[in-house]
Design an enzyme around this catalytic site. Sequence first.
Site, PDB file in Angstrom:
ATOM      1  N   GLU A   1       0.802  -1.226   0.000  1.00 40.89           N
ATOM      2  CA  GLU A   1       0.000   0.000   0.000  1.00 40.89           C
ATOM      3  C   GLU A   1       0.836   1.278   0.000  1.00 40.89           C
ATOM      4  O   GLU A   1       0.676   2.119   0.869  1.00 40.89           O
ATOM      5  CB  GLU A   1      -0.931   0.001   1.218  1.00 40.89           C
ATOM      6  CG  GLU A   1      -2.034  -1.035   1.140  1.00 40.89           C
ATOM      7  CD  GLU A   1      -3.217  -0.600   0.310  1.00 40.89           C
ATOM      8  OE1 GLU A   1      -3.142   0.459  -0.350  1.00 40.89           O
ATOM      9  OE2 GLU A   1      -4.224  -1.326   0.317  1.00 40.89           O
TER      10      GLU A   1
ATOM     11  N   GLU B   1      -4.309 -10.412  -0.712  1.00 46.09           N
ATOM     12  CA  GLU B   1      -5.202 -10.403   0.453  1.00 46.09           C
ATOM     13  C   GLU B   1      -6.605 -10.709  -0.033  1.00 46.09           C
ATOM     14  O   GLU B   1      -7.027 -10.196  -1.072  1.00 46.09           O
ATOM     15  CB  GLU B   1      -5.211  -9.024   1.145  1.00 46.09           C
ATOM     16  CG  GLU B   1      -3.875  -8.660   1.788  1.00 46.09           C
ATOM     17  CD  GLU B   1      -3.868  -7.260   2.444  1.00 46.09           C
ATOM     18  OE1 GLU B   1      -4.953  -6.738   2.774  1.00 46.09           O
ATOM     19  OE2 GLU B   1      -2.769  -6.706   2.607  1.00 46.09           O
TER      20      GLU B   1
END
Length: 999
Positions: free
Chosen positions: A429, A509
């Site tokens: 991220e 994820e």
Amino acid sequence: MLDRYWESTAGSAGARAPRPWTTSTARLRSLNGRWRFRLSPTPAGTGPGFERDGYDDAAWDLIRVPAHWVLEDITVPWADEPRVSAPRLDGTGPLYTNTAFPFPIDPPRVPTENPTGDYRLEFELPADEVADRREGATVLRFQGVDSCAAVWLNGVELGWFTGSRLPVEFAVGHLLRAGRNVLAVRVHRWSAGSYLEDQDMWWLPGLFRDVELIERPVDAVDDFNIVADYDHTTGVGRLRVDADRPGMVEIPELGVRAATGETIAVPEVDPWSAERPRLYRGTLTAGGERIDLVVGFRTVTIDGGRLLVNGSPILFRGVNRHEHDEHRGRSLDRETMVRDIELMKRANINAVRTSHYPPHPEFLRLCDEYGLWVVEECDLETHGFIYAAWEGNPPAEPVWRDALHDRIRRMVQRDKNSPSVVVWSMANESWTGDTFRELRQWIRDADPGRPVLYERDPSYADSDFHSLMYPSLEDLERIGRREEPTPEGVEPGSTDDVRRRGLPFLLVEYAHAMGNGPGSLVDYQRILEAHERFCGGFVWEWIDHGFAARDAAGRPFTAHGGDIAFRPNGGRYCLDGVLFSDRTPSPAYFELAAAIAPVALEPDAASGTVRIVNKHDFADLSALVFGWRLDVDGLPIAEGPIDVPAVGPRSGVQIVLDDVPPVEAADGEVWLTVTAALADATDWAPRGHEVAVGQARWETVGSAPASAGPAARSEEVGDPVRPEPVFDPLTGALGSLFGVGIAGPTVDVWRAPTENDRGQGSSNTMAADGKAVGLDRFTHRTDARATVGPTTVVRGRSGPATQTLAVLWEQTWTVGDARIDLTADFAFTGRWSDTPHGHYDVTPPRLGLRLALPGGYDRVEWFGRGPGESYVDSMAAARIGRFAASIDSFQVPYPVPEENGNHVETRWLRILGPGLPTLRIAATDPEISLFDFTARRWTSEALENARHPHDLSDSGSVWLNLDVRQQGLGSSSCGPALPERYRVPSEPATLRLTFTAER
Ligand code: IPT
């Protein structure tokens, strides 16, 4: 020392070049233990001079190292209450934010309110340990310090560093003394490094990993690199150990004795894989030191858009693992690491993404040994720049280049010799930036044997994988077919677009396990196994990050972000693991184990066979034993072993089950269960540990019944009690049945929202949408009640104030001698879609009836799915059988109270309590419809309003819900909307139940 070094983007100063982690004959002295500690409110710490020899620290706290100071009982001089037991919830202890920076964004500056811990350790060294006083003779190593530290030894400044989850070493041979030595470390909570460490986790400062002194020859090897490839076409292993000093490589088991730099071909070597973690141990002798070599032969390649190891495609059945302990935070001992690995292996997990930083090196050593594929991620996340529209994002700013390079280098150098590490992940991220290209290039040069992952840059130009988080099932399907829409910002048909479509896909994820859930694990797995492009996925996440805390009254509870008096606050978002914070498996753990089982067992009654599919990538089935069991109405009547040949990886076999006896269908519901279990104990589970289960209805052909007669006999039937229903003249509700005081049934469409029902922010907020139109506040109206002979019909309408939406219902009770039958019809009326509140298309989380029973009932037995809870999209781990549990043990203690403990596909249940007639509620015709049930000592309203489990108390009644259906769990707390097919359709429905009772 550089002025304001903690705000420098240089990363570190004074440290030695990073080198591989290893064990060797070099003497290692642990400096872990009790240190002196003093916390100050600013980076000035206790001021200058604390590093000096004679400094008087007698009044300081004692603290253990390694530990996070915010989780220790230490003095916080500026707090209202300077000394309370940790964890402190007043904002001076652990802080939790998800994406937000807990300080103003003004990189690389951090606030002057920057808690700073001064550490001092006095330690004695015997003369023989300081015989060589040359600088390089001894290394001082910090395995992990959060977030920035300056170091002095015997009053001499060594340097400073950032990079919390990365090791750092200083050369200290020239500074050590025989006798007493003083090590002083000043640790700042916030630093420039904090801008690079904005992972979704607790901010936990301190010396939280080992501190060590390593006494080594000055000429010892610093850098060494093991190349251990495997050629699957010839079975030959290729070994070469390169080192920065000439040395001798020996692996006795392989008869290897060679110089560094020499390439040796080893015929017929056993390759390493997570399934068969074959290691060869040896030594590298150089510069007066013997280094332990742990060699696993394997070759990682990307070929034809697939990830291959040793020439075979592999599928990660993975979890994202943060380091967490409910008392010690990220300061884990070896036992806890072993426990994690045992629990993972037992749940069929074969891969770990080290989200979002390199773990303690011991964990990787254990992965090498036990066998887990590792995607190792660097300690780099700049998520909070999202609030600056990514302006100033460090990967895009040249001023941060050194710091980023430093991190990548320290990770790769530390762990490059670990066979379990098969993929490097550069960051999480952190959006985009040119520095990623350089980092990627650096890794490729330094370690060409491992592919590189970076998920967030939509161009994927610096990633060897396409990757996403939390896609819907439909999107994942499209990706599998290489038909995904071109990411935003990428030109369709451009080089990046074409290249990405050719890459393997790694699901970094998915399946957000927050609260009760996730659902659809089986659906995701089916898709991941269906397309060649996939190399598997990593569930978010392994363990809840909650802390063991006590409330004012001393009652224990699990603290999350929302319990801390600090803003910004990530609230409960830290509780999203398949293990609870204390490592108790949650129901999701078992569901995951079932969904990703490496063996599929599919019995088929029509052909009297079982199909066994070996989903391993390397192993055959010889490590497993197989068996069958035949149940009638949930009771076993026969069982036996199944002889299964050593089916190879990724192939299957059909086996005729000759020994299963025929059973008359009339005897009851017949099920065949097939199991696969470990034939022998392993280092992670005992012999007999169940790896996979398959079940099927076994409607019998055949003739002679071999069964044990009618099943009802085994329910210990007592004397039947007459129903004698008493209806309330006005509401038509029951006041009594079988002489037992009962309230209800009332129509119920609400459940205490799960974390996933609540969705995320403004999307998929099923709970908020439902509340907006009052699904949680139905009022009830009875329109008619009539009794004709044995039959009583009650009719009414239930719906919320302010709305037209409602459920029209009719309950038809037919009283028999020893039974009473209920037909409950439900029909939807009014505006359920496009409601006056705007766009809502609401579906109720449940549809059924709720009853209150006397609180003396304390046990339930049932025939249906169990023993754990089950929901329509999460029932792979729950098998059909007969189960019993106390009502108290039925409750799954989710740390944030919410709906739990449902059981789908129930055939019947019995409720028992001392001195009370046993109530039996059965699906009137189980071949037509089954039902869901929950039973608890509090109402759904109480469950919804409780903040912590200990807020719940016995209401004096048992609340029983009997549902046509409950909606599934989904994973909308961070993920797609609950699929349509797992909702409760707004369509007419009927529940047919038969009530009996006995004494
Ligand atoms: C994703 C993060 O990578 C992970 O750390 C965690 O925060 C998870 O979400 C949610 O629990 S980021 C999200 C914006 C998709």
